[in-house]
Scaffold this active site. Structure first.
Site, PDB file in Angstrom:
ATOM      1  N   LYS A  35      40.476 -63.885  37.881  1.00  0.00           N
ATOM      2  CA  LYS A  35      39.727 -63.143  38.907  1.00  0.00           C
ATOM      3  C   LYS A  35      38.897 -62.059  38.229  1.00  0.00           C
ATOM      4  CE  LYS A  35      41.649 -62.097  42.873  1.00  0.00           C
ATOM      5  NZ  LYS A  35      42.649 -61.510  43.819  1.00  0.00           N
TER       6      LYS A  35
HETATM    7  C1  E4P Z   1      42.328 -61.161  47.183  1.00  0.00           C
HETATM    8  O1  E4P Z   1      43.056 -61.633  46.372  1.00  0.00           O
HETATM    9  C2  E4P Z   1      42.244 -59.743  47.514  1.00  0.00           C
HETATM   10  O2  E4P Z   1      42.567 -59.016  46.382  1.00  0.00           O
HETATM   11  C3  E4P Z   1      43.147 -59.382  48.638  1.00  0.00           C
HETATM   12  O3  E4P Z   1      43.226 -60.400  49.592  1.00  0.00           O
HETATM   13  C4  E4P Z   1      42.789 -58.080  49.287  1.00  0.00           C
HETATM   14  O4  E4P Z   1      43.589 -57.919  50.424  1.00  0.00           O
HETATM   15  P1  E4P Z   1      43.775 -56.508  51.160  1.00  0.00           P
HETATM   16  O5  E4P Z   1      42.452 -56.158  51.755  1.00  0.00           O
HETATM   17  O6  E4P Z   1      44.817 -56.776  52.175  1.00  0.00           O
HETATM   18  O7  E4P Z   1      44.193 -55.526  50.105  1.00  0.00           O
END
Ligand code: E4P
Length: 227
Positions: A86
């Protein structure tokens, strides 16, 4: 739409994997921080549990392309071939995506708040682009509409990148994108459990059991009602 767990708690991952049809696990640095443990220790534990063929997404921390690339290579080496690196969709991140995708690594472009970020990540070779549905909503924009816009951009430009929709807070958000046919959704455990939790369903199932037991006796099922 692929179905991934957005969590790093191995106990919760085990529970969800046991019951639900799961394609993999995503994490981010904030999710890993909740464990209070070394990130590689946690990620290796998750990899061991989900097996080598499932998707495991883990994020780089550096802000320069060169360091992101080094982190990505190391993560893929330690966590296996179905690891998705990522990378935040910032200019240095785009450069890192170009380099790592050119080397054949799996890339998930993350921290996507606008369709044009997703477009640029796709052009840079990302396999997935991860729009943050609920966080976009929280900015006063529309996370679902932005994600659908990204899907249209990909389709209309012949870009092979898939959407990995993220940051869900309710079932309706998941359902809308499932209906639209995005590539994947990664969902936190609480929201996953809410997808199917329904008092009307529980009531129907319990009524069936009560009627059957009224007919055949308490504790009887199709396994032993003939004895
Ligand atoms: C994806 O992997 C994102 O990092 C994650 O879904 C963010 O989610 P949040 O907005 O609940 O922190």
């Amino acid at each position: 739409m692929k179905f991934l767990i957005d969590d790093a708690n191995i106990q919760k991952i085990r529970e969800i994997y046991d019951l639900y049809p799961v394609d993999g696990v995503t994490t981010n640095p904030s999710i890993l921080a909740k464990s209070g443990r070394n990130p590689y220790e946690v990620l290796k534990e998750i990899r061991e549990f989900i097996g080598p063929d499932a998707e495991l997404h883990a994020q780089v921390i550096s802000l320069t392309a060169d360091k992101m690339v080094e982190e990505g290579r190391k993560m893929a080496e330690i966590l296996g071939k179905n690891t998705y690196i990522k990378i935040p969709t910032i200019p240095e991140g785009l450069k890192a995506m170009k380099i790592l995708s050119g080397e054949g690594y799996n890339i998930t472009a993350t921290a996507i708040y606008t369709p044009l970020q997703a477009y640029l990540a796709a052009k840079a070779g990302a396999d997935y682009a991860a729009p943050y549905v609920n966080r976009i909503d929280n900015l006063g924009a529309n996370g679902i509409a932005s994600t659908k816009c990204i899907q249209n951009i990909f389709e209309n430009n012949g870009l092979k990148t898939q959407i990995l929709a993220a940051s869900f807070k309710n079932s309706q958000q998941v359902q809308e994108l499932c209906e639209y046919g995005v590539g994947a959704a990664t969902i936190g455990v609480d929201v996953i459990e809410g997808l199917i939790k329904n008092a009307a369903v529980d009531s129907a199932v319990n009524a069936f059991i009560k009627d059957f037991e009224g007919l055949c006796g308490e504790g009887k099922t199709m396994l032993n009602c003939d004895k």
